[in-house]
Motif scaffolding. Structure first.
Motif, short mmCIF file in Angstrom:
data_model
loop_
_atom_site.label_atom_id
_atom_site.label_comp_id
_atom_site.label_asym_id
_atom_site.label_seq_id
_atom_site.Cartn_x
_atom_site.Cartn_y
_atom_site.Cartn_z
N SER A 26 0.82 -1.21 0.00
CA SER A 26 0.00 0.00 0.00
C SER A 26 0.86 1.26 0.00
O SER A 26 0.60 2.20 -0.76
CB SER A 26 -0.93 0.00 1.22
OG SER A 26 -1.88 -1.03 1.12
N LEU A 27 1.88 1.28 0.84
CA LEU A 27 2.73 2.47 0.91
C LEU A 27 3.46 2.67 -0.41
O LEU A 27 3.58 3.81 -0.89
CB LEU A 27 3.73 2.33 2.06
CG LEU A 27 4.69 3.51 2.27
CD1 LEU A 27 3.89 4.79 2.53
CD2 LEU A 27 5.64 3.22 3.43
N TYR A 30 0.96 3.97 -2.88
CA TYR A 30 0.64 5.37 -2.56
C TYR A 30 1.73 6.31 -3.07
O TYR A 30 1.46 7.33 -3.70
CB TYR A 30 0.47 5.50 -1.05
CG TYR A 30 0.66 6.90 -0.52
CD1 TYR A 30 -0.31 7.88 -0.70
CD2 TYR A 30 1.83 7.25 0.17
CE1 TYR A 30 -0.13 9.16 -0.22
CE2 TYR A 30 2.02 8.52 0.66
CZ TYR A 30 1.05 9.48 0.46
OH TYR A 30 1.24 10.74 0.93
N LEU A 120 -4.42 -0.96 -3.77
CA LEU A 120 -4.43 0.39 -3.23
C LEU A 120 -5.83 0.74 -2.73
O LEU A 120 -6.81 0.68 -3.47
CB LEU A 120 -4.00 1.39 -4.31
CG LEU A 120 -3.83 2.85 -3.87
CD1 LEU A 120 -2.67 3.00 -2.91
CD2 LEU A 120 -3.63 3.74 -5.09
N ASP A 124 -6.09 5.60 0.43
CA ASP A 124 -4.70 5.81 0.03
C ASP A 124 -4.64 6.56 -1.30
O ASP A 124 -3.77 7.40 -1.52
CB ASP A 124 -3.97 4.47 -0.09
CG ASP A 124 -3.82 3.78 1.25
OD1 ASP A 124 -3.78 4.49 2.26
OD2 ASP A 124 -3.74 2.54 1.29
#
Length: 275
Positions: A26-27, A30, A120, A124
């Motif tokens: 996810s990070l 993002y 995602l 986010d």
């Protein structure tokens, strides 16, 4: 795991997509989305010009309009008053337009549809858009404040840093409102049409034309429910007082709350067009 002809050791369990998008990618997604939006924005030279150059040019025009206008001693000059208004209004208008049009363009091109099939999360994705356009807003506010304070001589009783902070908060509010309104548009033209509906009433009722305390009661109640009223009041407080007042602090908190709510509603209304 047993297979015909022997055994195969399984050291890594199978990876399943988290329906909420909660995984270590996810990070990374993002960050990638934020960088993609910034690159896309940098490649749109008209948008860059609108974000960076137009506010400074309009403020410079205001300077030459008011530079020779007399004013009573001890009162702010007409330029100081008009410039504070523009520093509050322009970030809101510019970021609303650019964000709503860009998001609608993502929908029409199918980019948003493809992104929503990845792990995602919606929040986010909206955070990536908010981050990218907040960076653009910071660049806009930096240039506009530099031109206003150090080139054109804008004078405020309070710190220029607070003018800069409020300008960025107004821009983030514009981003949130733009993302929210884009969810209800089908074309870029429709996204632009939301501006008279969402932005124009705020500009009319925030105190620029008629002071809010002179409005009819029912219009003042509407004005009290609009974030631009608090944004302009916060700038006026910074312009009039050397220290940050309680009113200015309250107004900044209200505008931040409006921006957070707008981003949250935008995330809630972000849907795929296909199941």
């Amino acid at each position: 795991m047993s297979v015909t002809g022997g055994r195969v050791p399984v050291r890594h369990p199978a990876r399943h997509r988290d329906p909420n998008g909660l995984n270590h990618f996810s990070l990374r997604a993002y960050r990638a989305t934020t960088v993609r939006i910034l690159r896309q924005l940098a490649g749109d030279h008209r948008s860059v010009a609108m974000i960076l150059a137009v506010p400074s040019l309009v403020i410079t025009l205001l300077y030459f309009m008011f530079v020779d206008k007399p004013h009573p001693p001890g009162t702010p000059s007409p330029f100081d008053t008009a410039c504070l208004v523009m520093l509050g209004v322009f970030p809101l208008i510019a970021m609303f337009l650019i964000t709503s049009i860009t998001m609608q363009r993502e929908r029409v091109s199918g980019t948003l549809e493809r992104i929503l099939t990845t792990p995602l999360r919606r929040i986010d994705l909206l955070a990536a858009y908010g981050t990218a356009f907040s960076i653009a807003a910071a660049a806009q506010a930096t240039l506009a404040c530099l031109v206003s304070f150090w080139l054109l001589g804008l004078d405020t009783a309070g710190s220029p840093a607070w003018v800069f902070v409020i300008a960025i908060i107004n821009a983030v509010l514009g981003v949130g409102l733009g993302l929210l309104c884009s969810a209800f548009a089908r074309t870029e033209f429709q996204a632009v049409q939301f501006m008279p509906l969402v932005i124009a009433p705020q500009l009319l009722l925030c105190g620029i034309i008629v002071p809010r305390d002179q409005l009819p009661d029912w219009l003042r109640w509407i004005s009290d429910a609009l974030p631009a009223s608090y944004a302009l009041e916060a700038l006026q407080e910074v312009g009039a007082h050397p220290e940050l007042t309680w009113v200015a602090t309250r107004d900044i908190a209200v505008v931040v709350a409006f921006a957070v709510v707008a981003l949250g509603l935008a995330a809630a209304t972000l849907r795929r067009r296909t199941p």
